[in-house]
Design a protein around this motif. Structure first.
Motif, short mmCIF file in Angstrom:
data_model
loop_
_atom_site.label_atom_id
_atom_site.label_comp_id
_atom_site.label_asym_id
_atom_site.label_seq_id
_atom_site.Cartn_x
_atom_site.Cartn_y
_atom_site.Cartn_z
N ALA A 65 22.29 1.32 17.66
CA ALA A 65 23.49 2.16 17.78
C ALA A 65 23.67 3.05 16.56
N CYS A 66 23.44 2.50 15.36
CA CYS A 66 23.60 3.30 14.14
C CYS A 66 22.61 4.47 14.10
N LYS A 67 21.38 4.22 14.51
CA LYS A 67 20.39 5.30 14.46
C LYS A 67 20.69 6.38 15.50
N ILE A 68 21.12 5.97 16.70
CA ILE A 68 21.42 6.95 17.75
C ILE A 68 22.62 7.80 17.36
N VAL A 69 23.72 7.15 16.96
CA VAL A 69 24.93 7.90 16.60
C VAL A 69 24.70 8.68 15.31
N TRP A 71 21.87 10.10 14.49
CA TRP A 71 21.14 11.30 14.92
C TRP A 71 22.10 12.31 15.57
N LEU A 72 23.03 11.80 16.38
CA LEU A 72 24.02 12.70 16.99
C LEU A 72 24.89 13.35 15.92
N GLY A 73 25.23 12.59 14.87
CA GLY A 73 26.01 13.16 13.77
C GLY A 73 25.29 14.31 13.10
N ALA A 80 23.66 11.75 8.46
CA ALA A 80 23.40 10.61 9.35
C ALA A 80 24.29 9.42 9.02
N VAL A 81 24.62 9.26 7.74
CA VAL A 81 25.43 8.11 7.35
C VAL A 81 26.81 8.14 8.01
N MET A 82 27.34 9.35 8.26
CA MET A 82 28.64 9.45 8.93
C MET A 82 28.55 8.89 10.34
N GLY A 83 27.48 9.27 11.06
CA GLY A 83 27.31 8.73 12.40
C GLY A 83 27.12 7.24 12.40
N GLU A 84 26.43 6.71 11.39
CA GLU A 84 26.21 5.27 11.31
C GLU A 84 27.52 4.52 11.08
#
Length: 467
Positions: A65-69, A71-73, A80-84
């Motif tokens: 989930a962290c990697k997918i979100v 990447w979307l971020g 990427a850290v924001m999405g994670e």
């Protein structure tokens, strides 16, 4: 006649196997089944914690989930850290737990959370060590006056606003039994943080890393990071010590620890990396992990949290050698890929937006405004006062307002110590997310006004005409 012996041999083999394997196993099963230990077995399983299948499933869900979100971020202009971080909140009670509690219980069982926390804490320890190792103190050369002024104003001003808010928030949000001093100090520190690693990533992604404003922001963030972690260590000492003597002893031991690392360990490490052959250093590189853990253990025993020891060890560790390269590649890769996502998820599981009442949302907005005014406004005004133009001063301000992962570390410490309530913890997490999300877009906008070429932005009309 030639087939008789093989058939007899096969029958004898089957007979031996049945008599000496099958029969003993059946008898053992019968004897075990006759026991009355069902309850004991169940209790033993419960005491053992989650099964390996449950733990691996939880880790897979979190990291995926962290990697997918993440990447979307990146696709919408955020690091990427924001999405994670957002992924961790989505997996928690705020979203998944509220919309599908049965699924949340299967994917992230409560029994697995303590084990995830252990790995997450190790991730934080190595993260702050690598942050100290990557601090480029050479940025301070020629900019000492600016760095000290801007970074300390960016801490003092929001800290004052945080303490002022704590006067009014104490009666509403302080957990029972927590004194005002500890509550106000943590409130002030929470508004004063700048996340240096996230700032570096943002500057790289928007193309400001080597610009004057980017270098100024990084220089200030270096001083800010050291000052903020030291201030946090002092706050933790004041919070955990049971008496004035305990506070003095904790501070004295912390000073002695830092002095020992700076005056004894640092020269020894420098001598080691300069005199020992490279081949032997490569073999000894994994021992540096033991050094990180020992320093973390020392400050945890002193009473100022394990991460402070790891951070100071990172500051004194020699750079530009095979051991540092090994640490950044091997330990850094594992920390970023596995351990930090687990920390994000653990923070998200503790963030429950449903706890915030209508009054709480008003307070959340007030906290966000105070944090932005204190950090962004204080940094920008001080940068302007020491000679930067307004566009660059505002760039520095919005970049220093980035809080990110470092803020989550501080907030989790406050929640673990019982100084922050779950509701206040959630409100401060929201403040950290919003202030971090502002950094990239606002920095690019001010950079554009200053005539700088920024990644992802089209040239201005005058530039297109000139081209």
């Amino acid at each position: 006649m030639a087939d008789v012996k093989p058939r007899r041999g096969l029958g004898r083999t089957l007979g031996v196997y049945i008599g000496l394997v099958v029969v003993p196993v059946v008898v053992a099963i019968v004897l075990l089944g006759g026991g009355d230990d069902g309850d004991n077995v169940a209790k033993a399983k419960a005491a053992a914690g989650p099964s390996l299948v449950q733990l691996l499933l939880a880790i897979t869900v979190v990291v995926g989930a962290c990697k997918i979100v993440g990447w979307l971020g990146q696709r919408v202009g955020q690091p990427a850290v924001m999405g994670e971080i957002v992924a961790g909140i989505v997996l928690g009670p705020s979203v998944l737990g509220a919309l599908w509690p049965q699924g949340a219980a299967v994917l992230l069982p409560k029994a697995a959370i303590p084990q995830l926390n252990v790995v997450a804490q190790l991730g934080v320890i190595f993260f702050v060590f690598l942050a100290g190792l990557e601090l480029n103190t050479r940025l301070l050369r020629g900019r000492g006056r600016l760095a000290v002024v801007v970074s300390h104003v960016s801490i003092a001003f929001p800290f004052l606003l945080g303490v002022g808010l704590a006067v009014f928030a104490y009666s509403r949000f302080a957990p029972e039994g927590v004194g005002f001093l500890a509550f106000a100090l943590f409130f002030g520190v929470s508004l004063s943080i700048t996340a240096l690693p996230v700032l570096v990533r943002i500057l790289h992604e928007i193309g400001l890393f080597r610009t004057e404003a980017g270098v100024v922001a990084l220089t200030c963030a270096v001083v800010d990071d050291v000052t903020a972690w030291s201030l946090l260590a002092l706050v933790v000492a004041l919070t955990t010590a049971s008496s004035l003597f305990g506070v003095v002893l904790t501070v004295a031991l912390t000073v002695a620890f830092v002095a020992f690392l700076g005056l004894v360990v640092r020269p020894l490490l420098r001598r080691l990396v300069t005199r020992v052959p490279v081949a032997r250093l490569q073999k000894a590189a994994p021992l540096s992990v033991v050094g990180v853990l020992l320093c973390a253990l020392a400050t945890e025993w002193i009473g100022v949290h394990a991460m402070f020891g790891a951070f100071v060890f990172g500051l004194v560790f020699p750079r530009d050698n095979v051991i540092a390269t090994w640490l950044l590649d091997k330990v850094g890769g594992l920390t970023t890929a596995l351990m930090l996502p687990l920390f994000f998820a653990y923070s998200g599981l503790r963030t429950n937006i449903t706890l915030i009442s209508a009054e709480g949302w008003v307070w959340c907005a007030v906290i966000l405004v105070a944090a932005v005014v204190g950090k962004l406004g204080g940094s920008a005004l001080s940068a302007r006062a020491v000679g930067e133009n307004w566009n660059r001063a505002l760039q520095v301000g919005v970049l220093m307002n980035c809080r990110g992962l470092t803020e989550l570390v501080v907030l989790n410490i406050g929640l673990d110590l019982g100084v922050l309530s779950p509701m206040l913890f959630t409100m401060l997490v929201i403040m950290a997310l919003v202030s971090t999300a502002m950094a990239g877009p606002m920095a690019t906008w001010f950079a554009r006004r200053d005539g700088q070429n920024v990644v992802g932005l089209p040239p201005r009309t005058s530039e297109r005409a000139a081209a």
